[in-house]
Write an enzyme that holds these catalytic residues in place. Structure first.
Site, short mmCIF file in Angstrom:
data_model
loop_
_atom_site.label_atom_id
_atom_site.label_comp_id
_atom_site.label_asym_id
_atom_site.label_seq_id
_atom_site.Cartn_x
_atom_site.Cartn_y
_atom_site.Cartn_z
N ARG A 97 0.84 -1.19 0.00
CA ARG A 97 0.00 0.00 0.00
C ARG A 97 0.89 1.25 0.00
NH1 ARG A 97 -5.09 1.72 -1.11
NH2 ARG A 97 -6.19 2.68 0.63
N THR A 372 -9.37 0.54 -9.36
CA THR A 372 -8.50 -0.49 -8.83
C THR A 372 -8.61 -1.66 -9.79
OG1 THR A 372 -8.91 0.29 -6.60
CG2 THR A 372 -8.33 -2.03 -6.79
N THR A 390 -3.83 -0.78 -7.32
CA THR A 390 -4.64 0.40 -7.60
C THR A 390 -3.85 1.70 -7.67
OG1 THR A 390 -6.62 1.57 -6.85
CG2 THR A 390 -5.10 0.87 -5.16
N LEU A 391 -4.47 2.66 -8.38
CA LEU A 391 -4.07 4.07 -8.30
C LEU A 391 -5.13 4.84 -7.51
CD1 LEU A 391 -3.04 4.65 -12.03
CD2 LEU A 391 -1.49 4.73 -10.09
N ASN A 392 -6.12 4.17 -6.98
CA ASN A 392 -7.35 4.66 -6.38
C ASN A 392 -8.37 4.92 -7.47
OD1 ASN A 392 -9.17 5.23 -4.44
ND2 ASN A 392 -8.47 7.29 -4.01
N ASP A 414 -8.05 8.13 0.43
CA ASP A 414 -8.56 7.02 1.24
C ASP A 414 -8.36 7.26 2.74
OD1 ASP A 414 -9.78 5.42 -0.60
OD2 ASP A 414 -8.10 4.06 -0.89
N SER A 443 -7.98 0.78 3.34
CA SER A 443 -8.40 0.31 2.02
C SER A 443 -9.60 -0.62 2.14
CB SER A 443 -7.23 -0.45 1.39
OG SER A 443 -7.64 -1.11 0.23
N SER A 444 -10.26 -0.85 1.02
CA SER A 444 -11.32 -1.86 0.95
C SER A 444 -10.88 -3.06 0.13
CB SER A 444 -12.58 -1.28 0.30
OG SER A 444 -13.05 -0.20 1.04
N GLY A 465 -13.41 0.36 -5.30
CA GLY A 465 -13.44 1.21 -4.11
C GLY A 465 -14.21 0.54 -2.99
N1 GLY Z 1 -8.39 2.89 -3.26
C1 GLY Z 1 -9.45 2.02 -2.98
C2 GLY Z 1 -9.20 1.17 -1.80
O1 GLY Z 1 -8.06 0.93 -1.46
O2 GLY Z 1 -10.12 0.75 -1.16
#
Ligand code: GLY
Length: 562
Positions: A97, A372, A390-392, A414, A443-444, A465
């Site tokens: 992360r 993501t 991910t880049l978000n 986030d 994060s999710s 997300g």
């Molecule tokens: N950027 C989305 C997540 O990490 O949940």
């Protein structure tokens, strides 16, 4: 009047325009499988395994290939999480992360009046966290890789240097974002600017090819030191960002113990904090154990009502208790205690919805302690890896690092910019997820592996997300409770509730005939999501040892294998 208008609208949602088959069976292979968001990335991973590489080798090659062919979320300027299970049953998890730069501080997105400055954590240089992907891949290779590093990065170098044909969906997304690329990058990223990209156009990214070649030749130093680091820091200075050379030099991915939980006849292996995915998924599956979801059936009012109510309670816990375990005490054991999880449904009624305002985070036992992409891989030896990266949001901060050809993430969004203020996914966070230098944002992401009778059973995960968790939850239930094949389970329409805002996001056709209306009569507020929720990649091991891939029809996703 409003009620009169709502009824036809709800009927449209429930009747559904989606015609993806729930019975569809995906690609079946004997030995190995890759499912990812792009056919070229899946074929790179497949090729690595055909040459004798293991699932980890393939995962590294797929990660770098996605950074070229799927720039909306594939990345070297972002981060991710992965869970792996070796053939002997041993498991591991890697947290790569992004983290807050050393100069970050908790109020960095607030104005003098203490109000959140719109978009500052989402677009532009200040939105970027220190990227984790390259160190993650290097550490993954050192611990589990079998093929030479150079051979795993080289396919991505070639894709960036020689170019690749755009899919229709990718062309459309590039067209939609042209203005933002110019606005948020300090120098015009000419390679990606064009009046109208079309399907089949070749996209070449020469600067990215050079950056990938440095990573290929120098490993970690090819990104966190030397020319690439200089490009990043120069870009930060030009654009008012705060990532420094020290931040880059200090970044390290972290090996973590995966969360494991026995739920019914399955063993769930998933990601611990700083992702909320594993805890939330295990809570949801544990709650589901007590309800006859299989008898109620898919798309029915009973199943949807129950799932929505469970999701509200789980996301309320997420908002209060979860954050980076290296900075705050996360009550992981308390949150996963079976009795605690089941207590959370004490006020659940089959007859009516519980207003989110009346749902509060629970009190677990004492503290102990958006865009993501996901890919799933199983190799011929039986090793499995589940990777979400991910880049978000789509194309991250929309900032290209000039000279280096890649996009930076906007993962700082986030964090909780201010307690109670929703982020871009509408998620609310509190103290546990406040910004601090070096801290990782909650994060999710939910990279997950399931075992059945001690054997590998499923490898699954999704983008999306805040909807990642409920997408993975729904897909698992579609297989284990509703007996769908992997592809049908991925095809099936999705709905999502995250406690706040208090509405059910629903794909068209996600609910059965009349179900939307019935849910509304119980008090649920339903919001349609025609663009689709999540994009998942699943592999199911069949009773005879073969595998079925589930590639998401919402994107260009593809399964490959042999
Ligand atoms: N950027 C989305 C997540 O990490 O949940």
């Amino acid at each position: 009047m409003i009620k009169k208008l709502l009824i036809p609208f709800l009927l449209i949602i429930t009747a559904g325009c989606q015609n993806r088959s729930l019975d569809e069976v995906g690609l079946i292979t004997d030995k190995a499988m890759v499912v990812s968001a792009h056919p070229l990335a899946s074929s790179v991973g497949n090729e690595i395994m055909l040459r004798g590489g293991n699932a980890v080798d393939a995962a590294i090659a797929v990660q770098f290939a996605l950074a070229v062919v799927y720039p909306d979320a594939g990345n070297i300027g972002g981060g991710g999480f992965l869970v792996l299970r070796q053939q002997d049953g041993s498991v591991d998890a890697l947290d790569y992360r992004e983290e807050a730069p050393g100069d970050a501080h908790r109020d960095m997105y607030l104005n003098e009046e203490g109000e959140v400055i719109e978009d500052l954590s989402v677009k532009g240089h200040l939105a970027a966290g220190v990227p984790g992907t390259v160190d993650g891949m290097v550490q993954l290779h050192e611990k589990y890789g079998t093929m030479p590093w150079e051979e795993l990065v080289q396919p991505a170098v070639l894709l960036a240097a020689n170019g690749f044909p755009l899919t229709a969906k990718e062309a459309e997304k590039l067209n939609e974002n042209q203005d933002d690329f110019i606005t948020y990058s300090t120098r015009r990223p000419e390679f990606i600017l064009k009046d109208n990209w079309e399907e089949g156009d070749t996209l070449r990214i020469p600067d990215l090819a050079k950056t990938l070649a440095r990573i290929r030749d120098q490993g970690r130093a090819g990104f966190y030191e030397g020319a690439t680091a200089q490009y990043i820091v120069d870009e930060m200075k030009r654009g008012g960002g705060i990532i420094s050379k020290e931040d880059l030099a200090n970044y390290r991915a972290i090996w973590r113990e995966p969360l494991t939980a026995k739920v019914g006849e399955h063993n769930v292996i998933s990601m611990p904090p700083p992702s909320s995915g594993g805890i939330a998924l295990i809570q949801l599956l544990t709650i589901s154990e007590d309800y006859p979801v299989d008898e109620w059936g898919i798309k029915t009012t009973e199943t949807a009502h129950f799932m929505i109510e469970a999701e509200k309670r789980v996301y309320a816990d997420r908002a209060k208790h979860l954050g980076d375990p290296d900075f705050i005490d996360v009550p992981v054991e308390g949150l996963l205690e079976e009795a605690y999880i089941k207590r959370r449904m004490r006020d659940f009624s089959m007859d009516s919805d519980t207003d989110s305002e009346e749902v509060y985070a629970g009190k677990p036992a004492a503290y102990e302690g958006a865009q993501t992409t996901h890919y799933s891989i199983v190799d011929p030896m039986g090793n499995a890896i589940s990777v979400t990266t991910t880049l978000n949001t789509n194309f991250g901060a929309l900032v290209f690092v000039d000279g280096a050809g890649f996009l930076l993430n906007n993962e700082m969004d986030d964090f909780s910019a201010k307690p109670g203020y929703p982020n871009t996914y509408g998620l609310i966070g509190g103290e546990a997820n406040a910004i601090a230098p070096g801290k990782r944002m909650l994060s999710s992401m939910t990279p997950t592996i399931l075992e059945k009778d001690g054997d590998l059973y499923m490898v699954v995960g999704s983008m999306g997300g805040s909807t990642i968790i409920t997408t993975v939850y729904q897909i698992i239930l579609n297989v284990i409770a509703h007996d769908l094949p992997m592809q049908g389970a991925v095809n099936a329409g999705r709905f999502h509730h995250q406690w706040e805002p208090d509405w059910v996001l629903s794909e068209l056709g996600a609910l059965g005939p009349g179900t939307g209306l019935q849910l509304w009569l119980k008090g649920h507020k339903i919001a349609p999501n025609p663009r689709g929720i999540g994009r998942a990649a699943g592999i199911l091991v069949l009773p005879d040892g073969r595998m079925e891939g589930g590639a998401d029809p919402r994107g260009d996703d593809a399964a490959a294998g042999f």
